[in-house]
Design an enzyme around this catalytic site. Structure first.
Site, PDB file in Angstrom:
ATOM      1  N   LEU A  38       9.682  -6.724  10.166  1.00  0.00           N
ATOM      2  CA  LEU A  38       9.266  -6.088  11.421  1.00  0.00           C
ATOM      3  C   LEU A  38       8.036  -6.776  12.010  1.00  0.00           C
ATOM      4  O   LEU A  38       7.803  -6.687  13.219  1.00  0.00           O
ATOM      5  CB  LEU A  38       9.003  -4.604  11.188  1.00  0.00           C
ATOM      6  CG  LEU A  38      10.214  -3.805  10.662  1.00  0.00           C
ATOM      7  CD1 LEU A  38       9.811  -2.369  10.331  1.00  0.00           C
ATOM      8  CD2 LEU A  38      11.350  -3.810  11.682  1.00  0.00           C
TER       9      LEU A  38
ATOM     10  N   SER B 200       0.837  -1.189   0.000  1.00  0.00           N
ATOM     11  CA  SER B 200       0.000   0.000   0.000  1.00  0.00           C
ATOM     12  C   SER B 200       0.873   1.240   0.000  1.00  0.00           C
ATOM     13  O   SER B 200       1.602   1.484   0.960  1.00  0.00           O
ATOM     14  CB  SER B 200      -0.901  -0.026   1.242  1.00  0.00           C
ATOM     15  OG  SER B 200      -1.371   1.260   1.490  1.00  0.00           O
TER      16      SER B 200
ATOM     17  N   THR C  54      21.119  -5.667  12.237  1.00  0.00           N
ATOM     18  CA  THR C  54      20.741  -7.068  12.057  1.00  0.00           C
ATOM     19  C   THR C  54      19.351  -7.297  11.447  1.00  0.00           C
ATOM     20  O   THR C  54      19.018  -8.439  11.127  1.00  0.00           O
ATOM     21  CB  THR C  54      20.802  -7.796  13.416  1.00  0.00           C
ATOM     22  OG1 THR C  54      20.247  -6.950  14.430  1.00  0.00           O
ATOM     23  CG2 THR C  54      22.220  -8.139  13.777  1.00  0.00           C
TER      24      THR C  54
ATOM     25  N   LYS D 154      30.946  -0.947   3.706  1.00  0.00           N
ATOM     26  CA  LYS D 154      31.000  -0.879   5.171  1.00  0.00           C
ATOM     27  C   LYS D 154      31.973  -1.937   5.685  1.00  0.00           C
ATOM     28  O   LYS D 154      31.809  -3.129   5.390  1.00  0.00           O
ATOM     29  CB  LYS D 154      29.584  -1.120   5.729  1.00  0.00           C
ATOM     30  CG  LYS D 154      29.553  -1.252   7.237  1.00  0.00           C
ATOM     31  CD  LYS D 154      28.147  -1.421   7.770  1.00  0.00           C
ATOM     32  CE  LYS D 154      28.170  -1.768   9.247  1.00  0.00           C
ATOM     33  NZ  LYS D 154      26.846  -2.059   9.790  1.00  0.00           N
TER      34      LYS D 154
HETATM   35  C1  FAD Z   1      14.880   3.228  13.648  1.00  0.00           C
HETATM   36  C2  FAD Z   1      15.177   2.034  12.781  1.00  0.00           C
HETATM   37  C3  FAD Z   1      16.433   1.896  12.201  1.00  0.00           C
HETATM   38  C4  FAD Z   1      16.733   0.772  11.427  1.00  0.00           C
HETATM   39  N1  FAD Z   1      17.988   0.616  10.919  1.00  0.00           N
HETATM   40  C5  FAD Z   1      18.316  -0.548  10.305  1.00  0.00           C
HETATM   41  C6  FAD Z   1      19.631  -0.799   9.828  1.00  0.00           C
HETATM   42  O1  FAD Z   1      20.525   0.048   9.902  1.00  0.00           O
HETATM   43  N2  FAD Z   1      19.888  -1.988   9.260  1.00  0.00           N
HETATM   44  C7  FAD Z   1      18.946  -2.951   9.126  1.00  0.00           C
HETATM   45  O2  FAD Z   1      19.236  -4.048   8.639  1.00  0.00           O
HETATM   46  N3  FAD Z   1      17.668  -2.709   9.506  1.00  0.00           N
HETATM   47  C8  FAD Z   1      17.343  -1.559  10.105  1.00  0.00           C
HETATM   48  N4  FAD Z   1      16.052  -1.346  10.506  1.00  0.00           N
HETATM   49  C9  FAD Z   1      15.021  -2.325  10.198  1.00  0.00           C
HETATM   50  C10 FAD Z   1      14.547  -2.162   8.758  1.00  0.00           C
HETATM   51  O3  FAD Z   1      14.137  -0.843   8.530  1.00  0.00           O
HETATM   52  C11 FAD Z   1      13.398  -3.121   8.460  1.00  0.00           C
HETATM   53  O4  FAD Z   1      13.771  -4.402   8.846  1.00  0.00           O
HETATM   54  C12 FAD Z   1      13.106  -3.136   6.988  1.00  0.00           C
HETATM   55  O5  FAD Z   1      12.878  -1.852   6.521  1.00  0.00           O
HETATM   56  C13 FAD Z   1      11.950  -4.020   6.643  1.00  0.00           C
HETATM   57  O6  FAD Z   1      10.765  -3.529   7.138  1.00  0.00           O
HETATM   58  P1  FAD Z   1       9.410  -4.331   6.804  1.00  0.00           P
HETATM   59  O7  FAD Z   1       9.358  -4.547   5.328  1.00  0.00           O
HETATM   60  O8  FAD Z   1       9.289  -5.503   7.669  1.00  0.00           O
HETATM   61  O9  FAD Z   1       8.293  -3.302   7.237  1.00  0.00           O
HETATM   62  P2  FAD Z   1       7.807  -1.903   6.519  1.00  0.00           P
HETATM   63  O10 FAD Z   1       8.964  -1.168   5.959  1.00  0.00           O
HETATM   64  O11 FAD Z   1       6.972  -1.261   7.555  1.00  0.00           O
HETATM   65  O12 FAD Z   1       6.943  -2.391   5.323  1.00  0.00           O
HETATM   66  C14 FAD Z   1       5.646  -2.894   5.489  1.00  0.00           C
HETATM   67  C15 FAD Z   1       4.999  -3.092   4.124  1.00  0.00           C
HETATM   68  O13 FAD Z   1       3.717  -3.644   4.299  1.00  0.00           O
HETATM   69  C16 FAD Z   1       2.761  -2.849   3.624  1.00  0.00           C
HETATM   70  N5  FAD Z   1       1.525  -2.856   4.408  1.00  0.00           N
HETATM   71  C17 FAD Z   1       1.391  -2.660   5.743  1.00  0.00           C
HETATM   72  N6  FAD Z   1       0.102  -2.716   6.096  1.00  0.00           N
HETATM   73  C18 FAD Z   1      -0.588  -2.982   4.954  1.00  0.00           C
HETATM   74  C19 FAD Z   1      -1.970  -3.137   4.652  1.00  0.00           C
HETATM   75  N7  FAD Z   1      -2.919  -3.030   5.601  1.00  0.00           N
HETATM   76  N8  FAD Z   1      -2.312  -3.382   3.375  1.00  0.00           N
HETATM   77  C20 FAD Z   1      -1.372  -3.478   2.403  1.00  0.00           C
HETATM   78  N9  FAD Z   1      -0.063  -3.318   2.613  1.00  0.00           N
HETATM   79  C21 FAD Z   1       0.322  -3.069   3.882  1.00  0.00           C
HETATM   80  C22 FAD Z   1       3.364  -1.476   3.528  1.00  0.00           C
HETATM   81  O14 FAD Z   1       2.829  -0.768   2.433  1.00  0.00           O
HETATM   82  C23 FAD Z   1       4.833  -1.813   3.325  1.00  0.00           C
HETATM   83  O15 FAD Z   1       5.099  -2.061   1.974  1.00  0.00           O
HETATM   84  C24 FAD Z   1      15.734  -0.208  11.226  1.00  0.00           C
HETATM   85  C25 FAD Z   1      14.459  -0.031  11.751  1.00  0.00           C
HETATM   86  C26 FAD Z   1      14.167   1.071  12.532  1.00  0.00           C
HETATM   87  C27 FAD Z   1      12.787   1.233  13.103  1.00  0.00           C
END
Ligand code: FAD
Length: 483
Positions: free
Chosen positions: A315, A21, A326, A60
């Site tokens: 996440l 989304s 990590t 890095k």
């Molecule tokens: C402060 C911070 C610093 C970080 N730094 C690092 C780092 O240096 N190195 C590292 O390896 N990791 C780091 N991370 C972790 C990293 O950002 C995440 O692991 C990575 O971005 C993956 O996120 P994700 O895809 O799980 O979640 P998100 O990026 O939140 O993506 C979620 C996805 O699901 C979709 N979605 C959610 N709800 C719905 C819905 N209802 N309907 C349809 N689609 C939906 C969204 O559109 C999005 O595409 C950090 C995290 C944080 C919070």
């Protein structure tokens, strides 16, 4: 990452649908990685040069920790080994004996990665194992949003179908309790055999639909907020991440080709968001390039990562602060583990049990490594650091720390992400010093002298001086388009 890896591995036999989304967007941070990311890219057949150009990436060599022990110290957690092996005995054992006797300097000086990093230099490691320049490893910094876009194209080219839309609810199979379908807010329904929940902190399917539960680790790792902002690049890109300990947490600095990423990870019990933002903004290299964003999280993990026919990756599976970069690794680990245990339509829970066992182990080992940074500090100057001084230490970590304290024994387990050199760097950097050197250094014949150990340091210096500057290397090898 998940759609791309699945498309590459099983895209010709399995229909993959990726729902995202744009209205919700991604978390948008996550720019520093660790060396296994290279294996992920290689597995997908992604060429390093193309990848760095597409993501404004840089190299890095490790993480510099500033102020983590006393407030005015620094040390480096390098990728790769320390020194060179003497007669198949780890270098650090002999280094330790000589160091405790006051004859050789700090361990950082015997790391090839730091030798290059402190001079701002980089080139790929030598393939010649006899060459000192073969003893380091590397990872990347990159723009996570660009990486996601790059992998989305990759996945679509290999047959994954992307659906733009917001999932409002999930329907469960009344007999099995598994997820039968997800319903988009516009009324469309998506059915599937296996659902991979990559929906971020909320855990749309794993938690909201299946109520799997969350194990909260905040008592070990109390930080629960981050304020983040990119800023202008003001000098040559350093080939490492910097983590600076602050009053109520720590600040990251991640150099990319087009900008520098910054954030202050903190605990809201010890500092307000306004103060954290002020601290962050007054410690930037250059002008901020966007508004400061606040991210809220609870450190911990899902009680089950794979429950019924839902596997949580990213996440949605759990979160530990990015102190050792990590999270993207855990995503990669989850995907590769899932591919190794991929179920067929009988969805045997036995496979899920193994996935959950291995993933929990990986999370817990990483957790212990992060906790070490906080509990071993000598800082007592602010509430956060005083809190950390009386934190209960996980038994698994106490065991490892005592092995090192008593006899200089490093006890990373087989298959553990952070191996002995990583533990060594952080123990010593944080002031966990053995009472004595391992007995082998006194009892065995042919023990190298301090002079031979110094030869290693000199070889590192010489090898580093032969490397190009990181900035020049990236400009020649993988310059991204100007932004
Ligand atoms: C402060 C911070 C610093 C970080 N730094 C690092 C780092 O240096 N190195 C590292 O390896 N990791 C780091 N991370 C972790 C990293 O950002 C995440 O692991 C990575 O971005 C993956 O996120 P994700 O895809 O799980 O979640 P998100 O990026 O939140 O993506 C979620 C996805 O699901 C979709 N979605 C959610 N709800 C719905 C819905 N209802 N309907 C349809 N689609 C939906 C969204 O559109 C999005 O595409 C950090 C995290 C944080 C919070």
């Amino acid at each position: 990452m998940t759609a791309a890896a699945l498309a590459e591995a099983v895209g010709s036999t399995v229909a993959i649908e990726l729902v995202e989304s744009e209205a919700i967007g991604t978390v948008g941070v996550g720019e520093a990685t660790i060396p296994p990311i290279r294996h992920f890219n290689t597995r997908l057949g992604i060429d390093e040069r193309t990848f760095l150009k597409e993501t404004q990436g840089s190299y890095k060599l490790g993480i510099e920790f500033v102020g983590w022990r006393t407030g005015s110290d620094s040390y480096f957690h390098p990728f790769g080994q320390f020194g060179a092996e003497f007669d198949q005995t780890p270098f650090y054992q002999f280094w330790l004996a000589e160091h405790l006797a006051g004859r050789v300097g700090r361990i950082d000086d015997y790391s090839m990665a730091w030798g290059a990093a402190k001079k701002g230099r980089f080139c790929h490691p030598s393939r010649d194992r006899a060459n000192m320049a073969s003893t380091f490893d590397y990872a990347y910094h990159f723009d996570a949003t660009l990486y996601a876009a790059f992998l989305r194209r990759y996945a679509e080219e290999r047959g994954a179908v992307r659906t733009e839309g917001r999932i409002g609810s999930a329907q469960l199979d009344p007999e099995t309790g598994s997820v039968a379908s997800a319903r988009l807010e516009d009324g469309r329904t998506i059915e599937g055999d296996l659902f991979i929940d990559c929906s971020g902190f909320g855990g749309l399917l794993i938690e909201k639909a299946l109520h799997t539960g969350y194990e909260d680790w905040s008592h070990w790792l109390p930080c629960n907020r981050a304020v983040a902002v990119p800023c202008e690049k003001t000098g040559p890109m350093l080939p490492y991440t910097r983590s600076t300990a602050r009053e109520a947490g720590w600040q990251w600095r991640i150099p990319l080709q087009h900008r520098t990423g910054n954030g202050y990870v903190h605990c809201d019990a010890f500092i307000s968001e306004e103060q954290a933002t002020e601290t962050l903004l007054s410690n930037l290299d250059g002008e901020p390039l966007a508004d400061v964003r606040t991210l809220r999280f609870t450190t911990g993990r899902r009680r089950k990562f794979w429950h019924r026919n839902v596997v949580a990756i990213g996440l949605s599976a759990g979160f530990m602060e990015p102190l050792e970069s990590t999270s993207l690794h855990l995503i990669q680990y989850g995907i590769l583990r899932l591919l190794a245990l991929l179920p067929d339509q009988d969805m045997d829970p036995f496979l899920a049990a193994e996935y959950n066992r291995l993933t929990a182990q990986e999370y817990e080992r990483i957790r212990d490594f992060l906790v070490l940074h906080y509990v071993a500090t000598e800082r007592r100057d602010t509430e956060l650091w005083r809190y950390c001084a009386q934190t209960e230490v996980p038994d698994t970590l106490t065991y490892k720390m005592e092995q090192f304290r008593r006899h200089g024994v490093l006890s990373a387990e087989d298959g553990e992400l952070f191996r002995n050199p990583s533990w060594l760097a952080v123990y010593l950097g944080q002031g966990v010093v053995p009472r004595k050197a391992p007995a082998v250094t006194k009892l065995r014949s042919g023990v190298p002298s301090a002079e031979r150990i110094e030869d290693v340091r000199r070889a590192i210096e010489a090898a580093a001086n032969d490397m190009p500057m990181h900035e020049d290397f990236v400009a020649r090898y993988a310059a991204a388009a100007q932004r």
